[in-house]
Motif scaffolding. Structure first.
Motif, mmCIF file in Angstrom:
data_model
loop_
_atom_site.group_PDB
_atom_site.id
_atom_site.type_symbol
_atom_site.label_atom_id
_atom_site.label_comp_id
_atom_site.label_asym_id
_atom_site.label_seq_id
_atom_site.Cartn_x
_atom_site.Cartn_y
_atom_site.Cartn_z
ATOM 1 N N LEU A 328 -17.941 -9.515 19.142
ATOM 2 C CA LEU A 328 -18.382 -9.260 20.507
ATOM 3 C C LEU A 328 -17.662 -8.045 21.093
ATOM 4 O O LEU A 328 -18.264 -7.250 21.826
ATOM 5 C CB LEU A 328 -18.129 -10.489 21.374
ATOM 6 N N GLY A 329 -16.386 -7.896 20.777
ATOM 7 C CA GLY A 329 -15.639 -6.752 21.286
ATOM 8 C C GLY A 329 -16.153 -5.433 20.741
ATOM 9 O O GLY A 329 -16.266 -4.442 21.476
ATOM 10 N N ILE A 330 -16.484 -5.389 19.456
ATOM 11 C CA ILE A 330 -17.025 -4.162 18.872
ATOM 12 C C ILE A 330 -18.380 -3.832 19.496
ATOM 13 O O ILE A 330 -18.669 -2.660 19.800
ATOM 14 C CB ILE A 330 -17.143 -4.321 17.347
ATOM 15 N N ALA A 331 -19.215 -4.848 19.714
ATOM 16 C CA ALA A 331 -20.504 -4.615 20.369
ATOM 17 C C ALA A 331 -20.311 -4.076 21.776
ATOM 18 O O ALA A 331 -21.027 -3.172 22.220
ATOM 19 C CB ALA A 331 -21.310 -5.912 20.391
ATOM 20 N N PHE A 332 -19.343 -4.624 22.502
ATOM 21 C CA PHE A 332 -19.061 -4.140 23.854
ATOM 22 C C PHE A 332 -18.593 -2.684 23.827
ATOM 23 O O PHE A 332 -19.012 -1.869 24.662
ATOM 24 C CB PHE A 332 -17.998 -5.021 24.505
ATOM 25 N N CYS A 333 -17.740 -2.333 22.876
ATOM 26 C CA CYS A 333 -17.248 -0.955 22.775
ATOM 27 C C CYS A 333 -18.383 0.006 22.428
ATOM 28 O O CYS A 333 -18.479 1.109 23.002
ATOM 29 C CB CYS A 333 -16.143 -0.867 21.730
ATOM 30 N N LEU A 334 -19.262 -0.368 21.515
ATOM 31 C CA LEU A 334 -20.392 0.490 21.164
ATOM 32 C C LEU A 334 -21.312 0.700 22.367
ATOM 33 O O LEU A 334 -21.791 1.815 22.624
ATOM 34 C CB LEU A 334 -21.176 -0.119 19.999
ATOM 35 N N PRO A 394 -9.149 -11.554 26.395
ATOM 36 C CA PRO A 394 -10.019 -11.247 25.255
ATOM 37 C C PRO A 394 -10.292 -9.769 25.055
ATOM 38 O O PRO A 394 -11.034 -9.411 24.137
ATOM 39 C CB PRO A 394 -11.302 -11.984 25.630
ATOM 40 N N MET A 395 -9.737 -8.884 25.878
ATOM 41 C CA MET A 395 -10.073 -7.463 25.803
ATOM 42 C C MET A 395 -9.293 -6.746 24.701
ATOM 43 O O MET A 395 -8.773 -5.639 24.888
ATOM 44 C CB MET A 395 -9.810 -6.794 27.158
ATOM 45 N N VAL A 396 -9.201 -7.377 23.535
ATOM 46 C CA VAL A 396 -8.480 -6.809 22.400
ATOM 47 C C VAL A 396 -9.197 -7.182 21.109
ATOM 48 O O VAL A 396 -9.906 -8.188 21.041
ATOM 49 C CB VAL A 396 -7.015 -7.312 22.337
ATOM 50 N N LEU A 397 -9.010 -6.343 20.103
ATOM 51 C CA LEU A 397 -9.336 -6.740 18.734
ATOM 52 C C LEU A 397 -8.125 -7.459 18.170
ATOM 53 O O LEU A 397 -7.001 -6.974 18.282
ATOM 54 C CB LEU A 397 -9.672 -5.519 17.882
ATOM 55 N N LYS A 398 -8.324 -8.608 17.568
ATOM 56 C CA LYS A 398 -7.211 -9.388 17.047
ATOM 57 C C LYS A 398 -7.511 -9.856 15.641
ATOM 58 O O LYS A 398 -8.635 -10.287 15.327
ATOM 59 C CB LYS A 398 -6.914 -10.583 17.957
ATOM 60 N N LEU A 416 -2.765 -7.003 17.519
ATOM 61 C CA LEU A 416 -3.728 -6.698 18.572
ATOM 62 C C LEU A 416 -3.923 -5.198 18.701
ATOM 63 O O LEU A 416 -3.010 -4.414 18.479
ATOM 64 C CB LEU A 416 -3.253 -7.264 19.915
ATOM 65 N N LEU A 417 -5.132 -4.812 19.098
ATOM 66 C CA LEU A 417 -5.437 -3.442 19.482
ATOM 67 C C LEU A 417 -6.386 -3.512 20.668
ATOM 68 O O LEU A 417 -7.481 -4.069 20.576
ATOM 69 C CB LEU A 417 -6.086 -2.663 18.329
ATOM 70 N N GLY A 418 -5.952 -2.960 21.813
ATOM 71 C CA GLY A 418 -6.739 -3.041 23.028
ATOM 72 C C GLY A 418 -8.016 -2.221 22.962
ATOM 73 O O GLY A 418 -8.105 -1.215 22.251
ATOM 74 N N PHE A 419 -9.013 -2.650 23.744
ATOM 75 C CA PHE A 419 -10.274 -1.916 23.793
ATOM 76 C C PHE A 419 -10.079 -0.495 24.323
ATOM 77 O O PHE A 419 -10.804 0.419 23.923
ATOM 78 C CB PHE A 419 -11.272 -2.655 24.689
ATOM 79 N N GLY A 420 -9.123 -0.312 25.229
ATOM 80 C CA GLY A 420 -8.884 1.025 25.755
ATOM 81 C C GLY A 420 -8.453 2.005 24.692
ATOM 82 O O GLY A 420 -8.764 3.209 24.780
#
Length: 599
Positions: A328-334, A394-398, A416-420
């Protein structure tokens, strides 16, 4: 003045003594097995001070001793000792009422081989002074009250334990997974955003599907928007630090909505290629459904919402929920990289430099401003240790740690790696790709910036391994991407156009469908003129005069009954007459804008 100098000197002396007296602590493990057989042994986290006594690095070299449950006592006086002492045992006592030194001195004097202090509060290093360290020869460690309850529930009261502390690996293998996900997201998002932005410049119509039309909306970032965004980020981070338990659910709800939208945006192009479920919703007067969306798009909406809700319900399942969160995080970033657009390199530089300072301040400067001495950024990203909800943002890749280490069990079970750290450099990568297409530079800016992002991420991982503390990734990513993009523009002698974005005003290359239309052997029957005007020699009159407006071919009508619009073609201008400029006709400049055409 002398008095002020003396006060300042005294304060510096106190600060030096406090720094010198900091306790060196490490995380270790206590391996527990049952004396009467039963379930397989399990490791639990402990916090110990190696200055009392070192623990073996290998479990095979650690002594397996009987655990004595003495938590009814705090072991602060000789009266708290059992009648026969703790011969070849590891007693487990409660924390409080006296110092760690008093507890471990009594335990060692009664024959104990180690000491476990159970704490209901946050684990703190069991400290002492040099004289006490020299006197004590057995290890002392802290165990959480929750783990003590789990030990007796799982293994019963008759258990044996072994204390050990395996070495931490320099780099965990999960960093490879995070690297692939981050670089892949930046590369795909930047490529998608750039290609899609240029493709829209050739479009002569808009589709009448509500969801599809929303995908064409792009937000250009202005300097004012950058300042407002940074102020909002700072305010939200500070509020989360002080009111984490109240605001964490707000962030979780926002993530569910945003990630469902991003997942829809990523899957919609593939769903539209499916050969089934093309039927549309019947005519109606509902606010959204009057656009008559296709049934397959409605099913996609329901699927994306269901995936987001499943994560929201099972978000704390550490075994598998992280996979769903990363997807979901990768989809949000794209989706964000496709929607947010930086129009110039000047805007890219402003945004990246401001967030560069923001990241450094909240990681390295805030520990000197908080009472706990912890970084606000790291505290919020990993979740406060004293949080009553135990929720994580949840705003991180984990990705869970893939090796057996105390850090995986105790402090940081996930990397962790933040979306920012993905979105901010990703916006620059997207700008580079759009500029590549406009100036036809064979993707040199895009490739160079993507490689620079990967190098910056590797440098971040190296700093994390060397310092063993949270790092502001933008500290390494921003210089790598900005300097590389600047160097490529300088090398190609396009720095002026790259800085101001003026390369986007050049003639765009013809898309494949436009070239196919131009090469068509059958021109329209209503016109004998060519598809595009050709430049005339200087001083020569046009071959034909402009025909009356009534003789021009009419525009095709729009079909409103099928729920979709038919692409309308603009009337072609005869040779020698300049077409009227429109706001959307960016791909077809007039003859005066073409190189080689002189008035």
């Amino acid at each position: 003045m002398a008095a002020l100098a003396a006060v300042a000197l005294a304060r510096l002396s106190v600060a030096f003594l406090l720094l010198a007296a900091q306790v060196a602590y490490k995380y270790g493990m206590v391996h527990v097995i049952s004396e009467v057989g039963g379930p397989k042994g399990k490791d639990y986290c402990i916090l110990y001070n190696p200055q009392w006594a070192h623990l073996p690095h290998d479990l095979g070299k650690a002594s397996l001793l009987q655990l004595r449950n003495w938590t009814a006592s705090m072991l602060c006086s000789p009266a708290d000792l059992p009648a026969h002492g703790f011969i070849n045992q590891i007693p487990m006592v409660a924390r409080g009422n006296c110092t760690f030194y008093e507890k471990v001195r009594l335990a060692q004097g009664s024959g104990a081989r180690g000491l476990l202090v159970v704490s209901k509060e946050k684990l703190v290093p069991p400290g002492g002074n040099k004289t006490q360290y020299d006197e004590i020869g057995i290890p002392v460690a802290l165990l959480s009250y929750k783990d003590m309850l789990d030990i007796f529930r799982r293994f019963g009261r008759a258990v044996r334990v072994a204390l050990y502390a395996p070495n931490e690996p320099v780099m965990d293998y999960n960093m490879v997974v995070i690297f692939i996900m981050a670089v892949g997201t930046v590369a795909i998002g930047g490529h998608w955003a750039g290609s899609r932005d240029v493709k829209k410049r050739y479009m002569k119509h808009k589709r009448d599907d509500g969801l599809e039309k929303q995908e064409d909306e792009v937000v250009d970032v202005t300097p004012v928007m950058t300042c407002v965004f940074v102020v909002m980020c700072c305010s939200m981070l500070v509020l989360l630090y002080y009111f984490y338990d109240h605001l964490v659910y707000v962030v979780i709800g926002i993530f569910c909505l945003a990630s469902a939208t991003g997942l829809y945006s990523c899957l919609a192009p593939f769903v539209r290629r499916l050969p089934f479920c093309k039927c549309r919703v019947p005519n109606n007067s509902l606010p959204y459904f009057h656009k008559r969306p296709q049934a397959r798009m409605l099913l996609l909406v329901l699927f994306c919402m269901a995936v987001s809700m499943v994560w929201g319900i099972f978000r704390n399942e550490d075994q598998w929920a992280w996979i769903l969160q990363d997807a979901l995080g990768i989809a949000f970033c794209l989706y964000t990289l496709k929607t947010i657009r930086l129009p110039t390199f000047k805007a890219c530089t402003l945004l990246l430099l401001v967030l560069f300072l923001y990241d450094i301040f909240f990681v390295f400067i805030t520990p000197f401003l908080t009472k706990s001495g912890n970084s606000i950024m790291v505290e919020v990203a990993t979740g406060p240790s004293d949080s009553a909800t135990h929720e994580k943002l949840p705003m991180v890749l984990k990705v869970p740690r893939l090796n057996s280490s105390p850090l995986a069990l105790c402090d940081r079970p996930f990397s962790l790696l933040g979306f920012g750290d993905i979105l901010v450099p990703g916006l620059l990568v997207a700008y580079c790709h759009r500029f590549d297409i406009q100036v036809q530079s064979s993707r040199v800016y895009f490739v160079a910036c993507t490689i620079a992002y990967g190098i910056g991420l590797l440098v971040t991982f190296m700093a994390l391994a060397l310092m063993q503390r949270g790092q502001p990734a933008l500290l390494y990513l921003v210089p790598c991407t900005l300097v590389t993009s600047f160097a490529v523009a300088l090398w190609r002698r396009e720095l002026g156009a790259f800085w101001t974005g003026t390369g986007f005003s050049k003639d765009l290359p013809q898309p494949p469908w436009a070239l196919a239309l131009a090469d068509s052997p059958q021109p329209p029957k209503d016109s004998d003129v060519p598809l595009s005007p050709s430049p005339q020699p200087t001083g020569e009159e046009p071959a034909k005069s402009s025909p009356p407006a009534a003789e021009q071919p009419p525009e095709p009508a729009t079909s409103e009954e099928t729920g979709a619009t038919v692409p309308s073609q603009e009337p072609r201008s005869p040779a020698g007459s300049a077409p009227e400029p429109t706001g959307q006709d960016l791909a077809q400049p007039g003859p005066e804008a073409q190189p080689g055409a002189l008035a």
